[in-house]
Motif scaffolding. Structure first.
Motif, PDB file in Angstrom:
ATOM      1  N   PHE A  99       0.830  -1.203   0.000  1.00 11.55           N
ATOM      2  CA  PHE A  99       0.000   0.000   0.000  1.00 11.55           C
ATOM      3  C   PHE A  99       0.864   1.252   0.000  1.00 11.55           C
ATOM      4  O   PHE A  99       0.666   2.174  -0.792  1.00 11.55           O
ATOM      5  CB  PHE A  99      -0.933  -0.003   1.215  1.00 11.55           C
ATOM      6  CG  PHE A  99      -1.686   1.274   1.388  1.00 11.55           C
ATOM      7  CD1 PHE A  99      -2.785   1.558   0.586  1.00 11.55           C
ATOM      8  CD2 PHE A  99      -1.304   2.199   2.343  1.00 11.55           C
ATOM      9  CE1 PHE A  99      -3.485   2.732   0.741  1.00 11.55           C
ATOM     10  CE2 PHE A  99      -1.993   3.377   2.504  1.00 11.55           C
ATOM     11  CZ  PHE A  99      -3.093   3.653   1.700  1.00 11.55           C
ATOM     12  N   TYR A 100       1.873   1.296   0.884  1.00  8.98           N
ATOM     13  CA  TYR A 100       2.712   2.486   0.979  1.00  8.98           C
ATOM     14  C   TYR A 100       3.657   2.623  -0.211  1.00  8.98           C
ATOM     15  O   TYR A 100       3.987   3.740  -0.617  1.00  8.98           O
ATOM     16  CB  TYR A 100       3.479   2.492   2.301  1.00  8.98           C
ATOM     17  CG  TYR A 100       2.572   2.817   3.456  1.00  8.98           C
ATOM     18  CD1 TYR A 100       1.989   4.075   3.569  1.00  8.98           C
ATOM     19  CD2 TYR A 100       2.260   1.867   4.411  1.00  8.98           C
ATOM     20  CE1 TYR A 100       1.129   4.377   4.600  1.00  8.98           C
ATOM     21  CE2 TYR A 100       1.401   2.163   5.455  1.00  8.98           C
ATOM     22  CZ  TYR A 100       0.836   3.423   5.543  1.00  8.98           C
ATOM     23  OH  TYR A 100      -0.016   3.720   6.564  1.00  8.98           O
ATOM     24  N   GLU A 101       4.098   1.523  -0.789  1.00  9.84           N
ATOM     25  CA  GLU A 101       4.924   1.593  -2.002  1.00  9.84           C
ATOM     26  C   GLU A 101       4.116   2.166  -3.166  1.00  9.84           C
ATOM     27  O   GLU A 101       4.601   3.006  -3.917  1.00  9.84           O
ATOM     28  CB  GLU A 101       5.460   0.207  -2.371  1.00  9.84           C
ATOM     29  CG  GLU A 101       6.623  -0.265  -1.538  1.00  9.84           C
ATOM     30  CD  GLU A 101       7.864   0.586  -1.743  1.00  9.84           C
ATOM     31  OE1 GLU A 101       8.170   0.951  -2.899  1.00  9.84           O
ATOM     32  OE2 GLU A 101       8.531   0.900  -0.738  1.00  9.84           O
ATOM     33  N   ARG A 102       2.889   1.711  -3.324  1.00 10.90           N
ATOM     34  CA  ARG A 102       2.029   2.223  -4.388  1.00 10.90           C
ATOM     35  C   ARG A 102       1.716   3.699  -4.175  1.00 10.90           C
ATOM     36  O   ARG A 102       1.652   4.472  -5.116  1.00 10.90           O
ATOM     37  CB  ARG A 102       0.741   1.420  -4.467  1.00 10.90           C
ATOM     38  CG  ARG A 102       0.953  -0.011  -4.929  1.00 10.90           C
ATOM     39  CD  ARG A 102      -0.358  -0.765  -4.940  1.00 10.90           C
ATOM     40  NE  ARG A 102      -1.205  -0.364  -6.019  1.00 10.90           N
ATOM     41  CZ  ARG A 102      -1.243  -0.930  -7.228  1.00 10.90           C
ATOM     42  NH1 ARG A 102      -0.457  -1.945  -7.472  1.00 10.90           N
ATOM     43  NH2 ARG A 102      -2.056  -0.495  -8.155  1.00 10.90           N
ATOM     44  N   LYS A 103       1.530   4.083  -2.921  1.00  8.96           N
ATOM     45  CA  LYS A 103       1.237   5.481  -2.606  1.00  8.96           C
ATOM     46  C   LYS A 103       2.446   6.368  -2.901  1.00  8.96           C
ATOM     47  O   LYS A 103       2.298   7.491  -3.389  1.00  8.96           O
ATOM     48  CB  LYS A 103       0.853   5.579  -1.128  1.00  8.96           C
ATOM     49  CG  LYS A 103       0.362   6.932  -0.717  1.00  8.96           C
ATOM     50  CD  LYS A 103      -0.099   6.893   0.730  1.00  8.96           C
ATOM     51  CE  LYS A 103      -0.539   8.257   1.167  1.00  8.96           C
ATOM     52  NZ  LYS A 103      -0.923   8.280   2.578  1.00  8.96           N
ATOM     53  N   LYS A 104       3.650   5.847  -2.636  1.00  8.19           N
ATOM     54  CA  LYS A 104       4.874   6.618  -2.848  1.00  8.19           C
ATOM     55  C   LYS A 104       5.081   6.927  -4.330  1.00  8.19           C
ATOM     56  O   LYS A 104       5.477   8.028  -4.699  1.00  8.19           O
ATOM     57  CB  LYS A 104       6.067   5.839  -2.299  1.00  8.19           C
ATOM     58  CG  LYS A 104       7.390   6.575  -2.431  1.00  8.19           C
ATOM     59  CD  LYS A 104       8.485   5.898  -1.658  1.00  8.19           C
ATOM     60  CE  LYS A 104       8.906   4.615  -2.323  1.00  8.19           C
ATOM     61  NZ  LYS A 104      10.065   3.994  -1.693  1.00  8.19           N
ATOM     62  N   PHE A 105       4.792   5.942  -5.187  1.00  4.83           N
ATOM     63  CA  PHE A 105       4.990   6.132  -6.616  1.00  4.83           C
ATOM     64  C   PHE A 105       3.772   6.710  -7.318  1.00  4.83           C
ATOM     65  O   PHE A 105       3.801   6.954  -8.504  1.00  4.83           O
ATOM     66  CB  PHE A 105       5.385   4.804  -7.274  1.00  4.83           C
ATOM     67  CG  PHE A 105       6.757   4.344  -6.859  1.00  4.83           C
ATOM     68  CD1 PHE A 105       7.882   5.113  -7.116  1.00  4.83           C
ATOM     69  CD2 PHE A 105       6.920   3.158  -6.175  1.00  4.83           C
ATOM     70  CE1 PHE A 105       9.136   4.691  -6.727  1.00  4.83           C
ATOM     71  CE2 PHE A 105       8.176   2.730  -5.779  1.00  4.83           C
ATOM     72  CZ  PHE A 105       9.289   3.502  -6.055  1.00  4.83           C
ATOM     73  N   GLY A 106       2.682   6.866  -6.609  1.00  3.16           N
ATOM     74  CA  GLY A 106       1.496   7.500  -7.181  1.00  3.16           C
ATOM     75  C   GLY A 106       0.643   6.587  -8.038  1.00  3.16           C
ATOM     76  O   GLY A 106      -0.126   7.066  -8.858  1.00  3.16           O
TER      77      GLY A 106
END
Length: 110
Positions: A99-106
Motif C-alpha cells: 500500500f505504501y509503495e504504491r502510494k509513494k509512486f502514485g
C-alpha cells in the motif's frame, strides 16, 4: 495463508454457527495449512467475524466469498479445526508495505 505468513493473526474465539467462506482466489484451500487436497471438515467462524459487512467474506483475505471453507484431512486429524475461529484479523506486513509503495509512486488502483 497463515502458515506461510507468520505475521498474520487469527481470531481464535469460540466459533458459532456461521460457516466460513472463501473467495475465488482462495477457493479449495485449507484455511490453516493452504493444502488443496482432501477437504473434510466445514469451517465455523465466530459471530463477530460474520457480523455486518464481514458477512459472507473470505476467511483468509476478506474478499467476497463464493464457496464454503473446509479444513483438510491432516488438520482435522491434528485437531487444528478445534483451535477456534480461523478468520485472519490483521492485514499483514506485505499488504501494508505494498500500500505504501504504491502510494509513494502514485499508482492508482483501477
Amino acid at each position: 495463508m497463515s502458515k506461510h505468513h507468520p505475521d498474520l493473526i487469527m481470531c481464535r474465539k469460540q466459533p458459532g454457527i456461521a460457516i466460513g467462506r472463501l473467495c475465488e482466489k482462495c477457493d479449495g484451500k485449507c484455511v490453516v495449512c493452504d493444502s488443496y487436497v482432501r477437504p473434510v471438515t466445514l469451517v465455523r467462524i465466530c459471530d463477530e467475524c460474520n457480523y455486518g459487512s464481514f458477512q459472507g467474506r473470505c476467511v483468509v483475505c476478506g474478499s467476497p466469498g463464493v464457496s464454503d471453507a473446509y479444513y483438510c484431512a491432516n488438520c482435522t486429524r491434528a485437531e487444528k479445526d478445534r483451535d477456534g475461529c480461523p478468520k485472519i484479523v490483521n492485514l499483514g506486513s506485505s499488504k501494508t508495505d505494498l500500500f505504501y509503495e504504491r502510494k509513494k509512486f502514485g499508482f492508482k488502483k483501477r
